[in-house]
Write a protein that holds these residues in place. Sequence first.
Motif, short mmCIF file in Angstrom:
data_model
loop_
_atom_site.label_atom_id
_atom_site.label_comp_id
_atom_site.label_asym_id
_atom_site.label_seq_id
_atom_site.Cartn_x
_atom_site.Cartn_y
_atom_site.Cartn_z
N GLU B 53 0.91 -1.16 0.10
CA GLU B 53 -0.44 0.41 -0.15
C GLU B 53 0.45 1.40 -0.21
OE1 GLU B 53 -3.97 -2.12 1.80
OE2 GLU B 53 -2.72 -0.54 3.24
N LYS B 54 1.73 0.95 0.40
CA LYS B 54 3.22 1.99 0.88
C LYS B 54 3.75 2.36 -0.86
CE LYS B 54 3.77 2.25 5.79
NZ LYS B 54 4.75 1.51 6.07
N LYS B 55 2.77 1.71 -1.76
CA LYS B 55 3.91 1.14 -3.07
C LYS B 55 5.80 0.82 -2.94
CE LYS B 55 0.56 3.86 -5.53
NZ LYS B 55 -0.73 2.60 -5.00
N LEU B 56 6.21 0.31 -2.00
CA LEU B 56 7.17 -0.05 -1.44
C LEU B 56 7.79 -1.05 -2.40
CD1 LEU B 56 7.76 1.17 1.72
CD2 LEU B 56 8.80 1.86 0.06
N VAL B 57 6.66 -2.30 -2.47
CA VAL B 57 7.22 -3.64 -2.92
C VAL B 57 6.07 -3.48 -4.41
CG1 VAL B 57 7.26 -4.55 -1.22
CG2 VAL B 57 4.75 -4.75 -1.52
N LYS B 58 6.15 -4.52 -5.50
CA LYS B 58 4.67 -4.49 -6.39
C LYS B 58 3.82 -5.46 -6.21
CE LYS B 58 6.72 -7.13 -10.44
NZ LYS B 58 8.38 -7.51 -9.94
N GLU B 59 4.45 -6.77 -5.96
CA GLU B 59 3.74 -7.63 -5.46
C GLU B 59 3.47 -8.20 -4.12
OE1 GLU B 59 4.12 -10.89 -8.38
OE2 GLU B 59 1.98 -11.17 -8.92
N VAL B 60 2.99 -8.42 -4.00
CA VAL B 60 2.79 -9.92 -2.56
C VAL B 60 2.06 -11.43 -2.78
CG1 VAL B 60 2.11 -9.83 -0.65
CG2 VAL B 60 2.50 -7.97 -1.71
N VAL B 61 3.10 -12.36 -3.02
CA VAL B 61 2.62 -13.48 -2.60
C VAL B 61 1.89 -14.34 -1.49
CG1 VAL B 61 3.64 -16.17 -4.05
CG2 VAL B 61 4.27 -13.64 -5.26
N ALA B 62 1.28 -14.97 -1.47
CA ALA B 62 1.43 -16.44 -0.61
C ALA B 62 1.33 -16.97 -0.58
CB ALA B 62 -0.60 -16.02 0.32
N VAL B 63 2.01 -18.00 0.00
CA VAL B 63 3.05 -19.10 0.01
C VAL B 63 2.01 -20.40 1.37
CG1 VAL B 63 4.07 -20.68 -0.82
CG2 VAL B 63 4.76 -18.33 -1.04
N SER B 64 1.75 -21.36 0.46
CA SER B 64 1.21 -22.15 1.85
C SER B 64 1.38 -23.84 1.31
CB SER B 64 -0.14 -21.76 1.98
OG SER B 64 -0.37 -22.75 3.13
N CYS B 65 2.07 -24.83 2.41
CA CYS B 65 1.83 -26.03 2.02
C CYS B 65 1.85 -26.66 2.50
CB CYS B 65 3.70 -26.41 2.57
SG CYS B 65 5.12 -25.90 1.62
N GLY B 66 1.22 -27.57 1.79
CA GLY B 66 -0.21 -28.49 2.75
C GLY B 66 -1.08 -29.11 2.00
N PRO B 67 -2.39 -30.32 2.21
CA PRO B 67 -3.54 -30.68 1.73
C PRO B 67 -4.23 -29.42 1.23
CG PRO B 67 -3.64 -31.13 3.99
CD PRO B 67 -2.45 -30.09 3.76
N GLN B 68 -4.87 -30.47 0.20
CA GLN B 68 -6.07 -29.36 -0.58
C GLN B 68 -6.66 -28.25 0.44
OE1 GLN B 68 -6.90 -29.74 -3.87
NE2 GLN B 68 -7.86 -28.23 -4.09
N GLN B 69 -6.82 -28.53 1.76
CA GLN B 69 -7.76 -27.44 2.73
C GLN B 69 -6.73 -26.04 3.12
OE1 GLN B 69 -7.16 -30.69 3.41
NE2 GLN B 69 -8.85 -31.39 4.79
N VAL B 70 -5.56 -25.71 2.55
CA VAL B 70 -4.46 -24.94 2.58
C VAL B 70 -5.26 -24.22 1.90
CG1 VAL B 70 -3.19 -26.03 3.79
CG2 VAL B 70 -2.25 -25.80 1.18
#
Lengths: 83, 254
Positions: B53-70
């Motif tokens: 939101e402060k325009k300091l980064v261009k993209e935020v990527v969320a990562v999670s490891c696990g079965p389908q429910q994650v």
Amino acid sequence: MAKPLRSDVIRLYKTLLYIGREYPKGTAYFKERLKSAFMKNKDETDPEKIQKLVARGEFVIKELEALYFLRKYRTMKKRYYEP
Amino acid sequence: MSGRVLVGVKRVIDYAVKIRVKPDNSGVVTDGVKHSMNPFCEIAVEEAVKLKEKKLVKEVVAVSCGPQQVQETIRTALAMGADRGIHVEVSGKDYESLGPLQVSKIMAALAKKEEAQLLILGKQAIDDDCNQTGQMTAALLDWPQGTFASEVTVEGEKLKVVREIDGGLETIKINLPAVLTADLRLNTPRYATLPNIMKAKKKKITQVKPSDLGVDLTSRLQVLRVDEPPQRQAGVKVETVDDLVSKLRECGRI
């Protein structure tokens, strides 16, 4: 008769229902109270009054969000930061 | 800095749920139990979204490891403001033995693949309380680390991190790319509202397999048994000082 505020009221109800799923005393307890609060004003026709009631509902949403955050924060603090 | 931020999110048993141990002491009961995002991961997501939101980064990527429910957990991160998600598919036996080392190998491989400039993780998960993934990832990548962050400011190509340490705060300056782990007081995570969750359904979640990343998930750890903490014994009330003294003498305290 046109009901311009109808969608606002329904949206508010849905949002409250969603947020009530996490209520500490249980979803059922919250749902019952939510419904009675809405039913109490079901015959309200004055648009100004309806708008005021919707604003109050939005205030309740903010309060609930704050409540959930504080509850989580305090649990974490108690669990990990207090001897 | 103006790069990509990778945020690790973990799906754990909800903080408000009373944890029960399986009768055969092999683990805890997870079936039919409410799960949600690890509170420290929420703080990590919030920090990444704030940077965006402060325009300091261009993209935020969320990562999670696990079965389908994650994917639900990734959706929550997307509803909080992440741009896209990566679901690393791990299931069955591999998921049961998935520990900090395996996750950090995955995170390190993804950070290289996505050319991330910053990696933000929660300092620990509330289920295993390991507090190792951030540190291990930094070591595997050979990046600087700012653990237990309670304040982060970007200063050009460097980060100023205020860390929570025993008995006070420590301020460090580290180079980018770096690994950060979020402490409790870093920020107040926003609530994933209903409309935002609906909008998040349109955001993309890419699925990858650990083998695609060239990560071996074999674990050298073996869980011997899981036990509940000992029950606290009830106290007794005494009428007089003499009673107290004799009781204390009985249990050999004086």
